[in-house]
Design a protein around this motif. Structure first.
Motif, mmCIF file in Angstrom:
data_model
loop_
_atom_site.group_PDB
_atom_site.id
_atom_site.type_symbol
_atom_site.label_atom_id
_atom_site.label_comp_id
_atom_site.label_asym_id
_atom_site.label_seq_id
_atom_site.Cartn_x
_atom_site.Cartn_y
_atom_site.Cartn_z
ATOM 1 N N ALA A 132 -3.107 -2.123 12.511
ATOM 2 C CA ALA A 132 -3.318 -3.775 12.801
ATOM 3 C C ALA A 132 -2.107 -4.378 13.021
ATOM 4 O O ALA A 132 -1.930 -5.345 13.818
ATOM 5 N N LEU A 133 -1.139 -3.741 12.333
ATOM 6 C CA LEU A 133 0.296 -4.459 12.745
ATOM 7 C C LEU A 133 0.683 -4.170 14.030
ATOM 8 O O LEU A 133 1.318 -5.035 14.644
ATOM 9 N N THR A 134 0.480 -2.985 14.411
ATOM 10 C CA THR A 134 0.944 -2.369 15.709
ATOM 11 C C THR A 134 0.053 -3.517 16.855
ATOM 12 O O THR A 134 0.758 -4.089 17.820
ATOM 13 N N ILE A 194 0.722 -1.348 -0.014
ATOM 14 C CA ILE A 194 -0.176 -0.150 -0.085
ATOM 15 C C ILE A 194 0.899 1.170 0.055
ATOM 16 O O ILE A 194 0.706 2.156 -0.628
ATOM 17 N N SER A 195 2.051 1.260 0.944
ATOM 18 C CA SER A 195 2.855 2.442 0.720
ATOM 19 C C SER A 195 3.481 2.629 -0.270
ATOM 20 O O SER A 195 3.582 3.908 -0.839
ATOM 21 N N LEU A 196 4.178 1.532 -0.946
ATOM 22 C CA LEU A 196 4.541 1.895 -2.277
ATOM 23 C C LEU A 196 3.943 2.335 -3.444
ATOM 24 O O LEU A 196 4.281 3.185 -4.027
ATOM 25 N N VAL A 211 -6.065 4.347 4.715
ATOM 26 C CA VAL A 211 -5.865 2.872 4.589
ATOM 27 C C VAL A 211 -4.323 2.262 4.950
ATOM 28 O O VAL A 211 -4.428 1.445 5.906
ATOM 29 N N LEU A 212 -3.514 3.120 4.751
ATOM 30 C CA LEU A 212 -2.117 2.671 5.311
ATOM 31 C C LEU A 212 -2.064 2.806 6.591
ATOM 32 O O LEU A 212 -1.646 1.965 7.075
#
Length: 140
Positions: free
Chosen positions: A66-68, A31-33, A59-60
């Protein structure tokens, strides 16, 4: 020789069991890229940040949150990163990057705002990979 095999197997198992290394991290990096490319095209075309960039940042941020949460749940379950201080520093930085991009891009409604979004979205995967590396380091 079996001792070395056990150590390498344990290291590989610890690396593969990392809560910050998996599909969720990959999605956030992609998403970031993708957002970085979109913002770069806008900057080259002399366009200010648009709604797609701001929606992409949202969204990022959701993916990074969610990763956190995944990392914090693993910590609550007894798992520990190899470098706790660096890990928490990278984790806090990672969560702050998309809101920072949003604020700075809103303050600069020119093509440079799109450049800011692009730059921060290029930094985000680097911080995510560094976060993964600090989890996987074996304590000395």
């Amino acid at each position: 020789m079996p001792v070395n095999d056990t150590v390498s197997t344990t290291s590989a198992a610890a690396a593969s069991a990392s809560p910050v290394d998996g599909p969720l991290a990959t999605v956030a990096i992609v998403i970031s890229l993708a957002l970085a490319v979109w913002a770069l095209v806008a900057a080259v075309r002399h366009r200010p940040p648009d709604r797609i960039q701001f929606a992409g940042l949202a969204v990022l941020e959701v993916a990074l949150l969610a990763l956190t949460v995944t990392a914090l749940v693993a910590l609550g379950g007894g798992e520990r990163p190899g470098e706790p201080g660096a890990f928490f520093g990278y984790l806090a930085t990672l969560v702050c990057l998309p809101p920072l991009a949003w604020v700075l891009a809103r303050m600069e409604p020119t093509r440079w705002g799109s450049g800011i979004v692009c730059a921060i979205c290029l930094v985000t995967p680097v911080v995510a990979v560094r976060l993964q590396q600090t989890w996987e380091v074996l304590g000395g």
